[in-house]
Scaffold this active site. Structure first.
Site, PDB file in Angstrom:
ATOM      1  N   GLN A 101       1.061  -0.592  -3.059  1.00  0.00           N
ATOM      2  CA  GLN A 101       1.502   0.715  -2.967  1.00  0.00           C
ATOM      3  C   GLN A 101       2.302   1.577  -3.916  1.00  0.00           C
ATOM      4  OE1 GLN A 101       3.617   1.633   0.283  1.00  0.00           O
ATOM      5  NE2 GLN A 101       2.344   0.874   1.482  1.00  0.00           N
ATOM      6  N   PRO A 132       2.950  -4.009   5.996  1.00  0.00           N
ATOM      7  CA  PRO A 132       1.203  -3.957   6.169  1.00  0.00           C
ATOM      8  C   PRO A 132       1.240  -5.306   5.767  1.00  0.00           C
ATOM      9  CG  PRO A 132       1.747  -2.403   4.815  1.00  0.00           C
ATOM     10  CD  PRO A 132       2.777  -2.405   3.975  1.00  0.00           C
ATOM     11  N   TYR A 297      -0.047   3.556  10.967  1.00  0.00           N
ATOM     12  CA  TYR A 297       0.390   3.387   9.237  1.00  0.00           C
ATOM     13  C   TYR A 297      -0.868   3.992   7.972  1.00  0.00           C
ATOM     14  CZ  TYR A 297       2.512  -0.580  12.322  1.00  0.00           C
ATOM     15  OH  TYR A 297       2.938  -1.093  13.295  1.00  0.00           O
ATOM     16  N   ASP A 300       0.696   8.182   7.070  1.00  0.00           N
ATOM     17  CA  ASP A 300       1.330   8.391   6.327  1.00  0.00           C
ATOM     18  C   ASP A 300       0.403   8.016   5.284  1.00  0.00           C
ATOM     19  OD1 ASP A 300       3.099   5.607   5.021  1.00  0.00           O
ATOM     20  OD2 ASP A 300       3.060   5.919   7.340  1.00  0.00           O
ATOM     21  N   HIS A 324       7.914   8.027   9.307  1.00  0.00           N
ATOM     22  CA  HIS A 324       7.175   7.575   8.194  1.00  0.00           C
ATOM     23  C   HIS A 324       6.482   8.394   7.644  1.00  0.00           C
ATOM     24  CE1 HIS A 324       8.793   3.001   7.805  1.00  0.00           C
ATOM     25  NE2 HIS A 324       8.038   3.742   6.714  1.00  0.00           N
TER      26      HIS A 324
END
EC number: 6.5.1.4
Length: 376
Positions: A101, A132, A297, A300, A324
């Site tokens: 990320q 994740p 998820y 964001d 988030h």
């Protein structure tokens, strides 16, 4: 130097990852304090420090202070992003997906230096809580980037690694962008056409994976999903390709408009296999019921790419917006000057997030001999 309060809103590692990525791209020095101040163990963990130092290596000539375990303050003065081959290893079960990320936006817009594709070798945990799972990244997040932002990132699971030892490894290829990301419009969730998934165990009996799979299928059917569209495999990982023992379920639903929404659960000591399957199915069903075009998820994770894109992006999200998501919006507005508009539907069930992206491309990528002559 831009000052950032690391305890704002979500107050965790997400602020760190997004802030450092934006800083590296925009060549903006930042200082973050109160890092993970609200956590039981505040400050940087090994996985955060590994991600920060990875960006430090991608950003040639950068200066970074405080990028070590337990640090609560970070100063980062970015250098030049350069494509190439990089690796990171926190030495723990820290999530490989979170390392990806922080590095991905930087490598997409790195100076190619004659290299059209960068490579990452990321070590640590592949399937862990509070991050994740690698299967979600592979089956939901990366296909989303490819379909909507035209970014084709390749991911290969070399070896799976589980808590508490980690030991997993993934190999990632990242293209070097030659033009800005396109703006996206995703407003119609559509009808579910398939639900696929993977129930797995490593170092444990295979029948536990089957129990998880069966429980997930049963709950989805009970919630109204047509059993004919459900295809969830159950597997016992090859011992040569998995380090340690673990289990879990990852599910993803595809719709006739191209949306992909996920649900997952990771096995924990004392939790029955069937309960793991039910947890993953409940999460998927919740995301489908909310009516958004992205799950909680992706809600964001798309923010940073929408901000960098050229033009107005609009994405329908389920409610309530996650903490988030609110944090990602706050930080993007603070560091880039963009403004997000939140447009609820008439029934108040979904929210369209809208922003005018900055059309980001590094100046060095834009400069041609003609550009240089015109500036002179």
């Amino acid at each position: 130097m831009e000052q950032i309060d690391g305890s704002t809103l979500e107050g965790g590692g997400q602020i760190l990852r997004n802030a450092v990525s934006f800083a590296a791209l925009l060549q903006k020095p930042i200082m973050i304090d109160k890092i993970r101040a609200s956590r039981k163990q505040p400050g940087l963990k090994a996985q955060h420090a590994a991600g920060l130092n990875l960006v430090g290596r991608i950003s040639h000539g950068s200066e970074m202070q405080g990028a070590s375990k337990d640090s609560s303050t970070l100063q980062f003065t970015p250098g030049d992003l350069v494509a190439g081959s990089y690796s990171a290893d926190p030495g723990t079960a820290g999530a490989t997906t979170l390392l990806l990320q922080i590095a991905l936006p930087c490598l997409l817009f790195a100076n190619s230096n004659g290299v059209n594709t960068s490579t990452l070798r990321l070590r640590g945990g592949t399937n862990a809580i509070q991050a994740p799972q690698v299967d979600y990244t592979e089956r939901v997040f990366l296909p989303f980037l490819q379909r909507h932002f035209m970014v084709n990132v390749g991911l290969t699971i070399v070896r799976r690694g589980y808590y508490p030892k980690g030991g997993g490894e993934v190999s990632v290829t990242v293209p070097t962008m030659k033009e800005p990301l396109p703006a996206i419009t995703i407003l119609d969730r559509g009808t579910v056409t398939s639900v696929r998934g993977r129930a797995y165990v490593a170092g444990l009996p295979k029948h536990l994976a089957k129990e998880s799979r069966d429980a997930a299928v049963a709950l989805l059917v009970k919630k109204g999903i047509d059993p004919s569209v459900i295809d969830i495999e159950y597997v016992r990982e090859d011992a040569a390709k998995a380090f340690g023992a673990g289990s879990g379920v990852v599910l993803w639903a595809e719709t006739d408009t191209g949306c992909i929404l996920g649900g997952s659960s990771v096995g924990q000591k004392g939790v029955e296999a069937a309960e793991i399957g039910r947890e993953a199915a409940e999460e998927l069903e919740r995301n489908l019921t909310q009516g958004g075009c992205v799950d909680e998820y992706l809600q964001d994770q798309w923010i940073i790419f929408g901000v960098l894109a050229k033009g107005k992006s609009r994405v329908r999200c389920g409610l309530p917006l996650t903490l988030h998501t609110r944090t990602a919006i706050w930080l993007a507005e603070k560091l880039t000057g963009v403004s997000f508009t939140q447009i609820p539907d008439e029934e108040g069930k979904t929210m369209v997030l809208e922003c005018e992206g900055i059309g980001f491309m590094p100046k060095s990528h834009k400069e041609t001999p003609q550009d240089i002559m015109e500036e002179r």
